[in-house]
Scaffold this motif. Structure first.
Motif, short mmCIF file in Angstrom:
data_model
loop_
_atom_site.label_atom_id
_atom_site.label_comp_id
_atom_site.label_asym_id
_atom_site.label_seq_id
_atom_site.Cartn_x
_atom_site.Cartn_y
_atom_site.Cartn_z
N MET A 251 44.53 -29.17 18.27
CA MET A 251 44.40 -29.69 19.63
C MET A 251 44.06 -28.59 20.62
SD MET A 251 44.59 -31.98 22.02
CE MET A 251 45.30 -33.41 21.24
N PHE A 252 44.87 -27.50 20.62
CA PHE A 252 44.66 -26.45 21.60
C PHE A 252 43.39 -25.65 21.31
CE2 PHE A 252 49.38 -26.89 21.34
CZ PHE A 252 49.52 -27.58 22.54
N SER A 253 43.05 -25.53 20.03
CA SER A 253 41.83 -24.78 19.68
C SER A 253 40.59 -25.46 20.25
CB SER A 253 41.70 -24.64 18.17
OG SER A 253 41.62 -25.91 17.54
N ARG A 254 40.62 -26.80 20.40
CA ARG A 254 39.47 -27.51 20.93
C ARG A 254 39.37 -27.37 22.44
NH1 ARG A 254 41.15 -31.51 17.06
NH2 ARG A 254 42.10 -32.76 18.71
N GLU B 7 39.61 -34.91 26.22
CA GLU B 7 38.87 -35.26 25.00
C GLU B 7 38.51 -36.74 25.00
OE1 GLU B 7 41.19 -34.05 21.66
OE2 GLU B 7 40.17 -32.13 21.51
N GLN B 8 39.47 -37.58 25.41
CA GLN B 8 39.19 -39.02 25.45
C GLN B 8 38.09 -39.33 26.45
OE1 GLN B 8 42.89 -41.02 26.25
NE2 GLN B 8 43.77 -40.52 24.26
N GLN B 9 38.14 -38.66 27.62
CA GLN B 9 37.10 -38.88 28.62
C GLN B 9 35.74 -38.41 28.10
OE1 GLN B 9 38.34 -36.97 32.24
NE2 GLN B 9 40.12 -38.28 32.51
N GLU B 10 35.72 -37.27 27.41
CA GLU B 10 34.46 -36.76 26.86
C GLU B 10 33.92 -37.69 25.77
OE1 GLU B 10 32.62 -32.65 24.91
OE2 GLU B 10 34.74 -32.80 25.40
N GLY C 23 52.38 -45.10 27.93
CA GLY C 23 53.72 -45.64 27.73
C GLY C 23 54.64 -44.72 26.95
N ASN C 24 54.09 -43.70 26.29
CA ASN C 24 54.90 -42.80 25.45
C ASN C 24 55.14 -41.44 26.11
OD1 ASN C 24 54.88 -44.78 23.46
ND2 ASN C 24 52.99 -44.00 22.56
N MET C 25 54.85 -41.31 27.39
CA MET C 25 54.95 -40.02 28.06
C MET C 25 56.39 -39.51 28.07
SD MET C 25 52.02 -38.93 28.79
CE MET C 25 50.33 -39.47 29.04
N ILE C 26 57.35 -40.38 28.34
CA ILE C 26 58.76 -39.96 28.43
C ILE C 26 59.22 -39.44 27.06
CG2 ILE C 26 61.12 -40.72 28.87
CD1 ILE C 26 60.02 -42.67 30.90
N LEU D 137 52.48 -30.49 28.24
CA LEU D 137 51.63 -30.98 29.34
C LEU D 137 50.19 -30.53 29.15
CD1 LEU D 137 54.02 -30.39 32.39
CD2 LEU D 137 53.41 -32.56 31.32
N LEU D 138 50.02 -29.29 28.67
CA LEU D 138 48.67 -28.82 28.37
C LEU D 138 48.02 -29.67 27.30
CD1 LEU D 138 46.36 -26.77 28.58
CD2 LEU D 138 47.59 -25.32 26.95
N ALA D 139 48.79 -30.03 26.27
CA ALA D 139 48.26 -30.87 25.19
C ALA D 139 47.85 -32.24 25.72
CB ALA D 139 49.30 -31.01 24.09
N MET D 140 48.65 -32.78 26.64
CA MET D 140 48.32 -34.09 27.22
C MET D 140 47.03 -34.01 28.02
SD MET D 140 52.02 -35.52 28.48
CE MET D 140 53.34 -35.87 27.29
#
Length: 346
Positions: free
Chosen positions: A1-4, A138-141, A71-74, A129-132
């Protein structure tokens, strides 16, 4: 994730190594601030740094295979708290095992357990938070790329449809002329069939998106005009005025032929005498400018056709360049002109 999140894998590993070094030095300096012996501080900081890297790796793996939803943020925020608590607990056990006979150091680990947990939990929350953020980007791209791909497919389909209309439009007119010549002038009908076959053989496989030079495009126009001259004889005269600096400029294939066909239709139909059509080209800054002029009688209504002419060409230009200002028409007295501007690829 972070490498991307970074442009290269090497840069990602350098950042991880830099963060690990910073974590080690920070832990070591804090321990020295609390007057922990240098050897113990080095061992403690080394263990804590290894566990920190392990925590980052675990979070990286989790977010690599799992894209969080709103919905899974917490739950995702609770996860780093639990993991950091386990890491601090493992650190206390490992460091305590290494210095099991150092009562003062063991007491220090016990007293600062929650402080260490708070520091690590804060770092883990920031990583989460960085991963989120990376996941959302990524989803937007992906969504943007998918939309662009769909738009490209839509353009390809529409250009293909325009191509399918282009050849039959010219072919039907030619076949009608051949049909009229078969009985009255069979030799000219045979000549026209041969020329039509040569023309279609050279153009039917062309891609409407492929670029060619103006010089090559004019060669196909000459083939087209030979076919039209069989139909109209000496009445049709097309004058070419091509500037030398425009011959090697680029143009999408089969772009001028519909304009010339339109000029012939409106210039010759309903007229008994000779008709001159003027085709010129020039280079104008970063554009190839093509102009076609044909006679025009404002008192006679325009010839009815299939509607393929200028409107379809405007649509094709928009699909290719995303602009509506590349084709313009003008009327001046008894002359009708079409101006075509082709942006040159860089």
């Amino acid at each position: 994730m972070f490498s991307r999140a970074f442009r290269s894998t090497k840069k990602y590993y350098w950042i991880i190594q830099g963060a690990s070094l910073a974590w080690f030095l920070g832990t070591f300096l804090i321990l020295r601030h609390y007057e922990i012996e240098t050897f113990k501080a080095l061992i403690d900081a080394g263990i804590f740094t290894l566990l920190f890297v392990g925590l980052v790796t675990v979070l990286d793996r989790i977010f690599t295979f799992y894209n969080p939803k709103s919905g899974n943020m917490i739950l995702l925020l609770i996860l780093p708290l639990i993991l950091s608590f386990l890491v601090v607990l493992l650190h206390r056990f490992s460091a305590g095992l290494a210095f099991s006979e150092e009562a003062e150091y063991l007491d220090f680990l016990k007293q600062h357990f929650y402080l260490r947990w708070a520091i690590l939990a804060l770092a883990a929350l920031m990583i989460t938070l960085l991963a989120m953020v990376v996941s959302r980007l990524e989803q937007q791209e992906e969504t943007k790329n998918r939309e662009l791909h769909m738009m490209e497919l839509s353009k390809e389909a529409e250009l293909s449809q325009l191509r399918q209309q282009l050849q039959p439009h010219f072919l039907f007119n030619s076949l009608n002329s051949i049909s009229a010549l078969v009985i009255s002038q069979p030799d000219r009908a045979r000549e026209m069939v041969i020329m039509l076959s040569d023309f279609l053989r050279g153009t039917i496989r062309k891609d409407l998106k492929t670029w060619t030079t103006l010089k090559e495009e004019l060669d196909y126009l000459q083939m087209y005009l030979e076919i039209e001259r069989v139909r109209f004889g000496h009445r049709l005269e097309v004058l070419f005025e091509i500037s030398p600096d425009s011959e090697e400029l680029k143009i999408p294939q089969l772009l001028i032929q519909p304009l010339l066909e339109n000029a012939i239709k409106h210039g010759l139909y309903g007229v008994t005498g000779e008709v001159k059509i003027h085709l010129s080209s020039r280079k104008e800054q970063h554009y190839l400018v093509v102009q076609i002029e044909n006679p025009y009688d404002p008192e006679n209504p325009p010839q009815k056709g299939t509607g393929f002419g200028l409107s379809s060409l405007r649509r094709r230009l928009y699909l290719l360049f995303g602009r509506n200002d590349l084709l313009s028409t003008s009327e001046e007295g008894t002359s009708f002109s079409v101006n075509l501007k082709i942006p040159q690829p860089k």
